[in-house]
Design a protein around this motif. Structure first.
Motif, PDB file in Angstrom:
ATOM      1  N   PHE A  37       0.820  -1.204   0.000  1.00 25.85           N
ATOM      2  CA  PHE A  37       0.000   0.000   0.000  1.00 25.85           C
ATOM      3  C   PHE A  37       0.862   1.266   0.000  1.00 25.85           C
ATOM      4  O   PHE A  37       0.601   2.197  -0.755  1.00 25.85           O
ATOM      5  N   ARG A  38       1.894   1.295   0.847  1.00 26.78           N
ATOM      6  CA  ARG A  38       2.762   2.472   0.907  1.00 26.78           C
ATOM      7  C   ARG A  38       3.451   2.721  -0.436  1.00 26.78           C
ATOM      8  O   ARG A  38       3.575   3.855  -0.881  1.00 26.78           O
ATOM      9  N   THR A  39       3.884   1.655  -1.084  1.00 22.35           N
ATOM     10  CA  THR A  39       4.531   1.792  -2.386  1.00 22.35           C
ATOM     11  C   THR A  39       3.541   2.317  -3.419  1.00 22.35           C
ATOM     12  O   THR A  39       3.858   3.234  -4.187  1.00 22.35           O
ATOM     13  N   ALA A  40       2.358   1.751  -3.421  1.00 15.51           N
ATOM     14  CA  ALA A  40       1.328   2.198  -4.365  1.00 15.51           C
ATOM     15  C   ALA A  40       0.966   3.656  -4.104  1.00 15.51           C
ATOM     16  O   ALA A  40       0.837   4.455  -5.039  1.00 15.51           O
ATOM     17  N   ARG A  41       0.832   4.017  -2.838  1.00 14.58           N
ATOM     18  CA  ARG A  41       0.468   5.393  -2.465  1.00 14.58           C
ATOM     19  C   ARG A  41       1.570   6.372  -2.885  1.00 14.58           C
ATOM     20  O   ARG A  41       1.281   7.479  -3.333  1.00 14.58           O
ATOM     21  N   ALA A  42       2.801   5.949  -2.784  1.00  9.33           N
ATOM     22  CA  ALA A  42       3.910   6.815  -3.180  1.00  9.33           C
ATOM     23  C   ALA A  42       3.895   7.067  -4.692  1.00  9.33           C
ATOM     24  O   ALA A  42       4.260   8.152  -5.142  1.00  9.33           O
ATOM     25  N   VAL A  43       3.465   6.096  -5.470  1.00  7.41           N
ATOM     26  CA  VAL A  43       3.462   6.251  -6.925  1.00  7.41           C
ATOM     27  C   VAL A  43       2.225   7.007  -7.396  1.00  7.41           C
ATOM     28  O   VAL A  43       2.328   7.965  -8.166  1.00  7.41           O
ATOM     29  N   VAL A  44       1.029   6.618  -6.929  1.00 11.81           N
ATOM     30  CA  VAL A  44      -0.202   7.220  -7.457  1.00 11.81           C
ATOM     31  C   VAL A  44      -0.627   8.473  -6.709  1.00 11.81           C
ATOM     32  O   VAL A  44      -1.439   9.246  -7.209  1.00 11.81           O
ATOM     33  N   ARG A  45      -0.130   8.669  -5.502  1.00  6.32           N
ATOM     34  CA  ARG A  45      -0.408   9.861  -4.689  1.00  6.32           C
ATOM     35  C   ARG A  45      -1.894  10.073  -4.418  1.00  6.32           C
ATOM     36  O   ARG A  45      -2.373  11.194  -4.407  1.00  6.32           O
ATOM     37  N   ASP A  46      -2.599   8.954  -4.227  1.00  5.78           N
ATOM     38  CA  ASP A  46      -4.028   9.018  -3.910  1.00  5.78           C
ATOM     39  C   ASP A  46      -4.367   7.745  -3.140  1.00  5.78           C
ATOM     40  O   ASP A  46      -4.150   6.636  -3.640  1.00  5.78           O
ATOM     41  N   SER A  47      -4.892   7.903  -1.934  1.00  4.40           N
ATOM     42  CA  SER A  47      -5.149   6.741  -1.075  1.00  4.40           C
ATOM     43  C   SER A  47      -6.170   5.784  -1.673  1.00  4.40           C
ATOM     44  O   SER A  47      -6.006   4.569  -1.613  1.00  4.40           O
ATOM     45  N   ALA A  48      -7.241   6.314  -2.236  1.00  3.63           N
ATOM     46  CA  ALA A  48      -8.274   5.445  -2.811  1.00  3.63           C
ATOM     47  C   ALA A  48      -7.718   4.663  -3.992  1.00  3.63           C
ATOM     48  O   ALA A  48      -7.965   3.454  -4.128  1.00  3.63           O
ATOM     49  N   LEU A  49      -6.961   5.324  -4.835  1.00  4.15           N
ATOM     50  CA  LEU A  49      -6.357   4.649  -5.979  1.00  4.15           C
ATOM     51  C   LEU A  49      -5.301   3.645  -5.519  1.00  4.15           C
ATOM     52  O   LEU A  49      -5.164   2.564  -6.096  1.00  4.15           O
ATOM     53  N   ALA A  50      -4.572   3.994  -4.456  1.00  2.00           N
ATOM     54  CA  ALA A  50      -3.577   3.068  -3.904  1.00  2.00           C
ATOM     55  C   ALA A  50      -4.254   1.812  -3.368  1.00  2.00           C
ATOM     56  O   ALA A  50      -3.704   0.715  -3.502  1.00  2.00           O
ATOM     57  N   GLU A  51      -5.431   1.955  -2.789  1.00  2.00           N
ATOM     58  CA  GLU A  51      -6.187   0.774  -2.336  1.00  2.00           C
ATOM     59  C   GLU A  51      -6.548  -0.115  -3.519  1.00  2.00           C
ATOM     60  O   GLU A  51      -6.464  -1.338  -3.434  1.00  2.00           O
ATOM     61  N   ASP A  52      -6.978   0.507  -4.623  1.00  2.00           N
ATOM     62  CA  ASP A  52      -7.309  -0.274  -5.823  1.00  2.00           C
ATOM     63  C   ASP A  52      -6.089  -1.010  -6.357  1.00  2.00           C
ATOM     64  O   ASP A  52      -6.167  -2.181  -6.745  1.00  2.00           O
ATOM     65  N   VAL A  53      -4.961  -0.329  -6.378  1.00  2.00           N
ATOM     66  CA  VAL A  53      -3.720  -0.947  -6.851  1.00  2.00           C
ATOM     67  C   VAL A  53      -3.342  -2.102  -5.925  1.00  2.00           C
ATOM     68  O   VAL A  53      -2.982  -3.191  -6.381  1.00  2.00           O
ATOM     69  N   THR A  54      -3.439  -1.877  -4.616  1.00  2.00           N
ATOM     70  CA  THR A  54      -3.107  -2.917  -3.640  1.00  2.00           C
ATOM     71  C   THR A  54      -3.992  -4.137  -3.838  1.00  2.00           C
ATOM     72  O   THR A  54      -3.526  -5.279  -3.820  1.00  2.00           O
ATOM     73  N   GLN A  55      -5.275  -3.886  -4.043  1.00  2.00           N
ATOM     74  CA  GLN A  55      -6.202  -5.000  -4.271  1.00  2.00           C
ATOM     75  C   GLN A  55      -5.820  -5.774  -5.523  1.00  2.00           C
ATOM     76  O   GLN A  55      -5.812  -7.006  -5.520  1.00  2.00           O
ATOM     77  N   GLU A  56      -5.493  -5.064  -6.602  1.00  3.63           N
ATOM     78  CA  GLU A  56      -5.091  -5.733  -7.837  1.00  3.63           C
ATOM     79  C   GLU A  56      -3.825  -6.556  -7.638  1.00  3.63           C
ATOM     80  O   GLU A  56      -3.703  -7.672  -8.152  1.00  3.63           O
TER      81      GLU A  56
END
Length: 190
Positions: A37-56
């Motif tokens: 999640f932290r890695t995804a959040r660092a790249v997309v800079r949006d918590s909701a989108l980072a959750e989607d990335v994490t789920q994927e």
């Protein structure tokens, strides 16, 4: 290669297991969710989108659990997948934004979105008047007129409405004349 080395290589199993056994999906999720999640959040800079990335990412792990590396390389694999998914998500968003901008720009150029509220109201009013005028035209003239307006040939209209092809032309002409008369009355143009 000497005989001892060859014997040693041949005695090794084809599937080399890592010293640490692979962990279950639940264990992998518990251990690595925060890092993903932290890695995804660092790249997309949006918590909701980072959750989607994490789920994927974890869906991909679940689907490929047998093909993923052992426990010691799992975190690196997950983070590499996270970076790829996050970057693809950003690319997809930028493409989507470009398509939306192009649509809005082309729509504005054609006048659809650039209409003032008064023009939009007048256009909707004219459409409503046309619909009411069409409702007053008797069948089969109305159907012939509508189908002709949609680009069907006389033969296609005749087949669709079970009419004689020779009658379709006169029904379309009479329908147009009747529409002009009724529309003129409804629109107050007569």
């Amino acid at each position: 290669m000497n005989g001892q080395a060859r014997a040693l290589i041949e005695s090794m199993p084809n599937d080399i297991e890592t010293a640490a056994s692979s962990c279950s999906f639940d264990e992998a999720f518990t251990l690595h969710h925060r890092a993903v999640f932290r890695t995804a959040r660092a790249v997309v800079r949006d918590s909701a989108l980072a959750e989607d990335v994490t789920q994927e990412v974890f869906l991909r792990l679940y689907r490929n659990l047998n093909a993923t590396p052992g426990e010691e390389l799992l975190k690196a694999w997950l983070l590499r997948v996270t970076l790829n998914v996050a970057r693809n998500t950003l690319r997809g968003q930028s493409r989507s934004m470009a398509r939306d901008n192009e649509y809005h720009r082309s729509s504005a150029d054609s006048g659809w979105l650039a209409e003032a509220p008064e023009e939009d109201y007048e256009r909707r009013l004219a459409i409503e008047e046309a619909r009411r005028a069409l409702d007053k035209i008797k069948e089969p003239m109305r159907s012939c007129l509508l189908l002709k307006q949609q680009g069907l040939s006389y033969r296609e209209i005749a087949t669709t409405l079970s009419l004689k092809e020779t009658n379709v032309g006169s029904l379309v002409a009479r329908g147009r004349k009747e529409f002009a008369r009724v529309f003129g009355k409804i629109g107050g143009r007569k």
